[in-house]
Design an enzyme around this catalytic site. Structure first.
Site, PDB file in Angstrom:
ATOM      1  N   CYS A   4       0.929  -0.992  -0.004  1.00 48.59           N
ATOM      2  CA  CYS A   4       0.116   0.103  -0.095  1.00 48.59           C
ATOM      3  C   CYS A   4       0.981   1.250   0.061  1.00 48.59           C
ATOM      4  CB  CYS A   4      -1.083  -0.044   1.334  1.00 48.59           C
ATOM      5  SG  CYS A   4      -1.742   1.602   1.290  1.00 48.59           S
ATOM      6  N   CYS A   7       0.443   3.549   3.101  1.00 50.98           N
ATOM      7  CA  CYS A   7       1.273   2.685   4.361  1.00 50.98           C
ATOM      8  C   CYS A   7       2.745   2.894   4.154  1.00 50.98           C
ATOM      9  CB  CYS A   7       0.856   1.461   4.242  1.00 50.98           C
ATOM     10  SG  CYS A   7      -0.632   0.855   5.007  1.00 50.98           S
ATOM     11  N   ASP A  30      -1.184  16.318  -1.658  1.00 52.98           N
ATOM     12  CA  ASP A  30      -1.500  15.536  -2.934  1.00 52.98           C
ATOM     13  C   ASP A  30      -0.298  15.844  -3.965  1.00 52.98           C
ATOM     14  OD1 ASP A  30      -4.139  14.023  -3.972  1.00 52.98           O
ATOM     15  OD2 ASP A  30      -2.740  14.429  -5.470  1.00 52.98           O
ATOM     16  N   HIS A  46      -4.158   0.883   8.430  1.00 53.06           N
ATOM     17  CA  HIS A  46      -4.900   0.694   7.169  1.00 53.06           C
ATOM     18  C   HIS A  46      -6.115   0.384   7.004  1.00 53.06           C
ATOM     19  CE1 HIS A  46      -4.265  -0.619   2.881  1.00 53.06           C
ATOM     20  NE2 HIS A  46      -5.293  -1.398   3.117  1.00 53.06           N
ATOM     21  N   ASN A  87     -13.198   9.480  -1.723  1.00 52.86           N
ATOM     22  CA  ASN A  87     -13.843   8.736  -2.755  1.00 52.86           C
ATOM     23  C   ASN A  87     -13.737   7.228  -2.367  1.00 52.86           C
ATOM     24  OD1 ASN A  87     -13.972  10.893  -4.667  1.00 52.86           O
ATOM     25  ND2 ASN A  87     -11.716  10.871  -4.950  1.00 52.86           N
ATOM     26  N   THR A  95      -8.718   5.590  -6.091  1.00 50.60           N
ATOM     27  CA  THR A  95      -7.290   5.009  -6.779  1.00 50.60           C
ATOM     28  C   THR A  95      -6.316   4.158  -5.847  1.00 50.60           C
ATOM     29  OG1 THR A  95      -6.177   6.951  -6.768  1.00 50.60           O
ATOM     30  CG2 THR A  95      -7.653   6.224  -8.730  1.00 50.60           C
ATOM     31  N   HIS A  98      -6.439   2.831   0.394  1.00 43.81           N
ATOM     32  CA  HIS A  98      -6.235   3.135   1.993  1.00 43.81           C
ATOM     33  C   HIS A  98      -7.058   4.461   2.258  1.00 43.81           C
ATOM     34  CE1 HIS A  98      -3.088   3.530   5.438  1.00 43.81           C
ATOM     35  NE2 HIS A  98      -3.978   4.501   5.430  1.00 43.81           N
ATOM     36  N   HIS A 100      -8.686   7.614   2.534  1.00 44.45           N
ATOM     37  CA  HIS A 100      -8.059   9.148   2.713  1.00 44.45           C
ATOM     38  C   HIS A 100      -9.181  10.099   2.495  1.00 44.45           C
ATOM     39  CE1 HIS A 100      -7.758   7.577  -1.562  1.00 44.45           C
ATOM     40  NE2 HIS A 100      -7.982   8.702  -1.822  1.00 44.45           N
ATOM     41  N   HIS A 102      -9.607  13.951   0.864  1.00 43.24           N
ATOM     42  CA  HIS A 102      -8.997  15.325   0.364  1.00 43.24           C
ATOM     43  C   HIS A 102      -9.587  16.366   0.931  1.00 43.24           C
ATOM     44  CE1 HIS A 102      -8.068  12.833  -3.545  1.00 43.24           C
ATOM     45  NE2 HIS A 102      -8.748  11.772  -3.106  1.00 43.24           N
TER      46      HIS A 102
HETATM   47  P1  AMP Z   1      -8.114   8.609  -4.917  1.00 43.13           P
HETATM   48  O1  AMP Z   1      -8.620   8.948  -6.329  1.00 43.13           O
HETATM   49  O2  AMP Z   1      -9.406   9.450  -4.007  1.00 43.13           O
HETATM   50  O3  AMP Z   1      -7.994   7.345  -4.378  1.00 43.13           O
HETATM   51  O4  AMP Z   1      -6.966   9.600  -4.457  1.00 43.13           O
HETATM   52  C1  AMP Z   1      -5.782   9.321  -4.405  1.00 43.13           C
HETATM   53  C2  AMP Z   1      -4.801  10.567  -4.085  1.00 43.13           C
HETATM   54  O5  AMP Z   1      -3.474  10.121  -3.894  1.00 43.13           O
HETATM   55  C3  AMP Z   1      -4.828  11.317  -5.869  1.00 43.13           C
HETATM   56  O6  AMP Z   1      -5.272  12.584  -5.706  1.00 43.13           O
HETATM   57  C4  AMP Z   1      -3.436  11.199  -6.112  1.00 43.13           C
HETATM   58  O7  AMP Z   1      -2.617  12.466  -6.692  1.00 43.13           O
HETATM   59  C5  AMP Z   1      -2.819  10.971  -4.559  1.00 43.13           C
HETATM   60  N1  AMP Z   1      -1.418  10.455  -4.485  1.00 43.13           N
HETATM   61  C6  AMP Z   1      -0.956   9.257  -5.220  1.00 43.13           C
HETATM   62  N2  AMP Z   1       0.134   8.988  -4.879  1.00 43.13           N
HETATM   63  C7  AMP Z   1       0.787   9.789  -4.047  1.00 43.13           C
HETATM   64  C8  AMP Z   1       1.916  10.243  -3.245  1.00 43.13           C
HETATM   65  N3  AMP Z   1       3.021   9.389  -3.479  1.00 43.13           N
HETATM   66  N4  AMP Z   1       2.240  11.284  -2.730  1.00 43.13           N
HETATM   67  C9  AMP Z   1       0.798  12.201  -2.477  1.00 43.13           C
HETATM   68  N5  AMP Z   1      -0.001  11.928  -3.179  1.00 43.13           N
HETATM   69  C10 AMP Z   1      -0.303  10.767  -3.803  1.00 43.13           C
HETATM   70 ZN    ZN Z   2      -2.325   1.378   3.699  1.00 45.12          ZN
END
Ligand code: AMP
Ligand code: ZN
Length: 114
Positions: A4, A7, A30, A46, A87, A95, A98, A100, A102
């Site tokens: 992950c 993680c 982000d 997680h 989301n 995507t 884990h 989160h 925004h």
């Molecule tokens: P979601 O589409 O709601 O799952 O959002 C995942 C978010 O994680 C997206 O806005 C990505 O730009 C962000 N993201 C993915 N990898 C990283 C990373 N290494 N550091 C910071 N943000 C990330």
């Molecule tokens: Zn995780």
């Protein structure tokens, strides 16, 4: 969870622009911001998505909102406004599996989302 990406951010194995951390949660910018301010707040434990929340683990969500309240005041967007997004699942556009939240701000945001 070994594979992950969030993680790995928590463990420091992947770099991030961390803006807040305590025992239970971290917040970081982000990597692909959709607004001048766009950070994510995640539980250190997680939890895959809101679908995986139960009575006990849901306590961290109240804490996450308390943390968001602090951060938006520090970033001076409490008064101008901001949006909190979670989301969930494929149709929700999740995507990273884990859970989160925004937080977007620093410009006027359109509604409704696509
Ligand atoms: P979601 O589409 O709601 O799952 O959002 C995942 C978010 O994680 C997206 O806005 C990505 O730009 C962000 N993201 C993915 N990898 C990283 C990373 N290494 N550091 C910071 N943000 C990330
Ligand atoms: Zn995780």
């Amino acid at each position: 969870m070994d594979d992950c990406i969030f993680c790995k951010i928590i463990k420091g194995e992947i770099p991030s622009k961390k803006i807040y951390e305590d025992e239970d949660v971290i917040a970081f910018n982000d990597i692909n911001p959709e607004a001048p301010i766009h950070f994510l707040v995640i539980p250190k434990k997680h939890i895959e998505s809101v679908n995986h929340i139960d009575e006990e683990s849901s306590k961290v969500i109240a804490h996450i909102f308390n943390v968001i309240n602090k951060i938006v005041r520090e970033l001076n967007i409490a008064d101008t406004g901001y949006r909190i997004i979670n989301n969930c699942g494929v149709d929700g556009g999740q995507t990273v599996n884990h859970m989160h939240f925004h937080v977007l701000g620093g410009r006027e945001l359109k509604w409704p989302p696509g």
